[in-house]
Design a protein around this motif. Structure first.
Motif, PDB file in Angstrom:
ATOM      1  N   LYS A   1       0.831  -1.204   0.000  1.00 60.47           N
ATOM      2  CA  LYS A   1       0.000   0.000   0.000  1.00 60.47           C
ATOM      3  C   LYS A   1       0.864   1.253   0.000  1.00 60.47           C
ATOM      4  CE  LYS A   1      -3.734   2.316   2.506  1.00 60.47           C
ATOM      5  NZ  LYS A   1      -4.627   2.278   3.702  1.00 60.47           N
ATOM      6  N   LYS A   2       1.952   1.225   0.757  1.00 66.71           N
ATOM      7  CA  LYS A   2       2.823   2.392   0.831  1.00 66.71           C
ATOM      8  C   LYS A   2       3.539   2.629  -0.492  1.00 66.71           C
ATOM      9  CE  LYS A   2       4.700   5.842   2.956  1.00 66.71           C
ATOM     10  NZ  LYS A   2       3.869   6.991   3.386  1.00 66.71           N
ATOM     11  N   ILE A   3       3.976   1.557  -1.146  1.00 72.01           N
ATOM     12  CA  ILE A   3       4.612   1.698  -2.464  1.00 72.01           C
ATOM     13  C   ILE A   3       3.656   2.372  -3.442  1.00 72.01           C
ATOM     14  CG2 ILE A   3       5.498   0.426  -4.456  1.00 72.01           C
ATOM     15  CD1 ILE A   3       6.449  -1.719  -2.425  1.00 72.01           C
TER      16      ILE A   3
ATOM     17  N   ILE B   1       7.375   2.276   7.217  1.00 70.88           N
ATOM     18  CA  ILE B   1       6.446   1.463   8.011  1.00 70.88           C
ATOM     19  C   ILE B   1       7.125   0.982   9.278  1.00 70.88           C
ATOM     20  CG2 ILE B   1       5.151  -0.713   8.064  1.00 70.88           C
ATOM     21  CD1 ILE B   1       4.716  -0.288   5.027  1.00 70.88           C
ATOM     22  N   GLN B   2       8.348   0.519   9.179  1.00 74.89           N
ATOM     23  CA  GLN B   2       9.055   0.029  10.349  1.00 74.89           C
ATOM     24  C   GLN B   2       9.379   1.146  11.317  1.00 74.89           C
ATOM     25  OE1 GLN B   2      12.260  -1.992   8.275  1.00 74.89           O
ATOM     26  NE2 GLN B   2      11.273  -3.978   8.526  1.00 74.89           N
ATOM     27  N   ASP B   3       9.649   2.343  10.821  1.00 76.78           N
ATOM     28  CA  ASP B   3       9.888   3.486  11.685  1.00 76.78           C
ATOM     29  C   ASP B   3       8.627   3.832  12.479  1.00 76.78           C
ATOM     30  OD1 ASP B   3      12.157   5.319   9.488  1.00 76.78           O
ATOM     31  OD2 ASP B   3      12.508   3.732  10.956  1.00 76.78           O
ATOM     32  N   LYS B   4       7.486   3.826  11.774  1.00 75.78           N
ATOM     33  CA  LYS B   4       6.210   4.119  12.413  1.00 75.78           C
ATOM     34  C   LYS B   4       5.914   3.090  13.502  1.00 75.78           C
ATOM     35  CE  LYS B   4       3.967   6.514   8.558  1.00 75.78           C
ATOM     36  NZ  LYS B   4       2.853   6.458   7.555  1.00 75.78           N
TER      37      LYS B   4
ATOM     38  N   ARG C   1      15.207   2.987  -9.397  1.00 76.93           N
ATOM     39  CA  ARG C   1      14.271   3.918  -8.758  1.00 76.93           C
ATOM     40  C   ARG C   1      13.155   3.161  -8.051  1.00 76.93           C
ATOM     41  NH1 ARG C   1      11.278   9.025 -11.850  1.00 76.93           N
ATOM     42  NH2 ARG C   1       9.813   9.565 -10.178  1.00 76.93           N
ATOM     43  N   SER C   2      12.677   2.088  -8.647  1.00 78.69           N
ATOM     44  CA  SER C   2      11.606   1.294  -8.057  1.00 78.69           C
ATOM     45  C   SER C   2      12.087   0.559  -6.813  1.00 78.69           C
ATOM     46  CB  SER C   2      11.066   0.296  -9.089  1.00 78.69           C
ATOM     47  OG  SER C   2      10.539   0.969 -10.210  1.00 78.69           O
ATOM     48  N   ILE C   3      13.297   0.020  -6.854  1.00 80.71           N
ATOM     49  CA  ILE C   3      13.869  -0.653  -5.689  1.00 80.71           C
ATOM     50  C   ILE C   3      13.977   0.326  -4.528  1.00 80.71           C
ATOM     51  CG2 ILE C   3      15.934  -1.762  -4.753  1.00 80.71           C
ATOM     52  CD1 ILE C   3      14.350  -3.581  -6.597  1.00 80.71           C
ATOM     53  N   ASN C   4      14.414   1.538  -4.814  1.00 85.90           N
ATOM     54  CA  ASN C   4      14.512   2.557  -3.768  1.00 85.90           C
ATOM     55  C   ASN C   4      13.148   2.873  -3.177  1.00 85.90           C
ATOM     56  OD1 ASN C   4      17.300   2.864  -3.914  1.00 85.90           O
ATOM     57  ND2 ASN C   4      17.180   4.399  -5.529  1.00 85.90           N
ATOM     58  N   SER C   5      12.117   2.833  -4.005  1.00 80.58           N
ATOM     59  CA  SER C   5      10.765   3.071  -3.519  1.00 80.58           C
ATOM     60  C   SER C   5      10.314   1.941  -2.590  1.00 80.58           C
ATOM     61  CB  SER C   5       9.801   3.204  -4.701  1.00 80.58           C
ATOM     62  OG  SER C   5       8.496   3.521  -4.250  1.00 80.58           O
ATOM     63  N   PHE C   6      10.654   0.701  -2.942  1.00 78.01           N
ATOM     64  CA  PHE C   6      10.351  -0.440  -2.070  1.00 78.01           C
ATOM     65  C   PHE C   6      11.021  -0.248  -0.704  1.00 78.01           C
ATOM     66  CE2 PHE C   6       8.466  -2.462  -5.566  1.00 78.01           C
ATOM     67  CZ  PHE C   6       8.038  -3.753  -5.260  1.00 78.01           C
ATOM     68  N   LYS C   7      12.295   0.120  -0.742  1.00 76.45           N
ATOM     69  CA  LYS C   7      13.043   0.296   0.506  1.00 76.45           C
ATOM     70  C   LYS C   7      12.464   1.442   1.327  1.00 76.45           C
ATOM     71  CE  LYS C   7      17.808   0.781   2.202  1.00 76.45           C
ATOM     72  NZ  LYS C   7      17.462   1.758   3.246  1.00 76.45           N
ATOM     73  N   GLN C   8      12.147   2.534   0.667  1.00 81.01           N
ATOM     74  CA  GLN C   8      11.569   3.689   1.363  1.00 81.01           C
ATOM     75  C   GLN C   8      10.249   3.312   2.016  1.00 81.01           C
ATOM     76  OE1 GLN C   8      10.954   7.111  -1.158  1.00 81.01           O
ATOM     77  NE2 GLN C   8       9.835   8.252   0.418  1.00 81.01           N
ATOM     78  N   ALA C   9       9.430   2.550   1.307  1.00 84.37           N
ATOM     79  CA  ALA C   9       8.124   2.149   1.834  1.00 84.37           C
ATOM     80  C   ALA C   9       8.274   1.297   3.085  1.00 84.37           C
ATOM     81  CB  ALA C   9       7.346   1.388   0.759  1.00 84.37           C
ATOM     82  N   LEU C  10       9.137   0.289   3.012  1.00 86.12           N
ATOM     83  CA  LEU C  10       9.325  -0.601   4.164  1.00 86.12           C
ATOM     84  C   LEU C  10       9.950   0.142   5.341  1.00 86.12           C
ATOM     85  CD1 LEU C  10       9.114  -3.427   5.347  1.00 86.12           C
ATOM     86  CD2 LEU C  10      11.327  -3.962   4.304  1.00 86.12           C
ATOM     87  N   ASP C  11      10.927   0.988   5.067  1.00 88.32           N
ATOM     88  CA  ASP C  11      11.575   1.747   6.138  1.00 88.32           C
ATOM     89  C   ASP C  11      10.578   2.639   6.867  1.00 88.32           C
ATOM     90  OD1 ASP C  11      13.995   0.602   5.557  1.00 88.32           O
ATOM     91  OD2 ASP C  11      14.806   2.339   4.468  1.00 88.32           O
TER      92      ASP C  11
END
Length: 474
Positions: A417-419, A466-469, A454-464
């Protein structure tokens, strides 16, 4: 005395003569194409709010053509999904080859009905040419014929309808005259990972999903050859070229060597994967598949022909045309191909125009290069995402599909969902062996190495994020 045209008729004659309306459409189309590769891959919230502009009652009087096109441009265009860009990886949705898109634009002005040769000689000719090209490209039997339909959903239906006709005909039962009531039983055998459109097609041809004889599949979703039951001439065996999740191909070569078909009709659902047969470096995936009886494939997926464009191929012309035969006093058959006899539809737009243009533009080597590039970008995606903590690739990347999983179903769903919210790339979800997954389908010629990064970075940003939250909540 010549009757004067009525008001609306005169208005439309004037618009045709003026041409400014069509020049405006061309300008808007060019504007869309110019920006498509850098725009967000999903509409922004403020754009979605603009869709309320279309909520109105049916107008009582004719409107202004320019205002209608302007409305589509200002409120509609921002709410499109840039499927033809390089970072849309959802639903195995193809991009579009420029020559094919341009040909479809020209064909839109022609507005051809491809039912009969006499209705559109150009449609008849191009369908014949494309049929010959596809049979050659895929290495199918020379007697193979093609029907041009909306997509693989309909192509699967056509293949199974032809199978039903042939099996019942062998049993001295005319399905067209007698229907299915009291007809000899037809067996249907397929793998447990058969695509949902196969189930739909089985229902549509009246064979019933409850009657399917299910066969186990391996960890990649390939049908287990040694688990296929004994076949006979009253059986339809359905295989697949490209599992919709893993991209895996059934082992056609082993199957046809080791399993006696005993006259069974073999149909292959190859919506996106059948194009591997036309790709020299990936032909090993479809080796032996030419021994089947019918095949279904989309042109608007891997080949990147504009929507909508599907093809049924069948080595039994009589079975296919008899399944859809119709006649009437007003029908005028031609000396060449009459397209309506190869599909369920009578009136049908001339999909063969942009399909022909795409095939002619790419040629054999262009098709090979384009499809193999998709495979390379899928492998790149799998390799890079595997190095990111929190993601696991679950499939062997043999074609253009990658399936990814996080530590839990909940985390996978939230990350997906975040991606999608980030809008740098668009991916969809699915299930694999009972677990939630993110599915990546590399299906556009426009996808570059930079798009993957760019897409891989978006995956990483999304997961990071969520885990921060989650950490803050705890």
């Amino acid at each position: 005395m010549n009757k004067q045209p009525n008001q609306i008729q005169a208005k439309m004659f004037s618009e045709i003569a003026d041409r400014s309306l069509f020049e405006k459409v061309t300008s808007y189309g060019n504007d869309f194409i110019e920006k498509v590769f850098e725009r967000h891959v999903a509409p922004l919230d403020k754009a979605l709010e603009m869709l309320s502009a279309f909520d109105e009652d049916l107008p009582e009087k004719p409107g202004n053509s320019h205002e209608i096109i302007d409305l589509l441009q200002t409120k509609g265009a921002p709410n499109t999904m840039p499927h033809i860009g390089g970072r849309y990886f959802g639903f195995v949705t193809g991009g579009v080859v420029p020559a094919g898109l341009a040909a479809k634009g020209l064909a839109s002005f022609w507005d051809q009905n491809s039912a009969l040769q006499i209705m559109s000689p150009i449609s008849s000719k191009l369908e014949s040419v494309v049929q010959r090209w596809l049979v050659d490209l895929f290495g199918l039997p020379d007697k193979t014929v093609a029907g041009f339909v909306s997509g693989t959903s309909m192509a699967n239906f056509c293949g199974l309808a032809a199978a039903r006709y042939r099996i019942l005909k062998r049993n001295h039962w005319d399905i067209n005259e007698k229907g299915l009531f009291g007809a000899p039983k037809i067996r249907v055998v397929t793998g447990k990972h058969a695509h949902s459109t196969i189930l739909k097609a089985i229902s549509l041809v009246g064979l019933g999903k409850e009657n399917i004889e299910w066969v186990d599949v391996d960890q990649q979703g390939r049908i287990c050859v040694d688990k296929i039951p004994e076949l006979d001439e009253n059986t339809i065996l359905i295989l697949q070229a490209g599992n919709v999740n893993s991209g895996a191909f059934d082992d056609f070569e082993t199957l046809f060597k080791e399993i006696p078909t005993n006259g069974a009709w073999v149909h292959i659902d190859g919506a996106f994967g059948l194009w591997a047969a036309g790709t020299e470096r990936l032909q090993h995936l479809t080796k032996g598949f030419e021994q089947a009886n019918s095949w279904a494939v989309d042109a608007h997926k891997t080949l990147n022909v504009p929507y909508d464009s599907g093809i049924v191929l069948c080595n039994d012309s009589e079975a296919l045309t008899s399944a859809f035969h119709m006649n009437a006093g007003y029908i005028v058959t031609g000396q060449e191909r009459d397209g309506m006899f190869f599909t369920p539809e009578m009136s049908r737009r001339s999909r063969a125009i942009e399909l022909w243009a795409t095939l002619k533009y790419l040629g054999r080597t262009g098709i090979d290069d384009m499809i193999f590039e998709m495979h390379q970008r899928a492998k790149q995606f799998a390799q890079l995402i595997s190095k990111v903590d929190g993601f696991q690739v679950l499939n062997d990347v043999v074609f253009n599909q990658v399936i990814v999983q996080c530590e839990s179903d909940e985390l996978t769903d939230k990350t997906l969902k975040k991606i999608q919210e980030l809008r740098d790339c668009w991916v969809g979800g699915s299930t694999w062996n009972g677990r939630k997954v993110i599915r990546i389908s590399v299906c556009s010629w426009a996808t570059t190495e930079k798009d993957i990064v760019r897409s891989i970075n978006s995956f990483k940003q999304a997961l990071d994020s969520i885990q921060d939250k989650k950490t803050k909540i705890n």
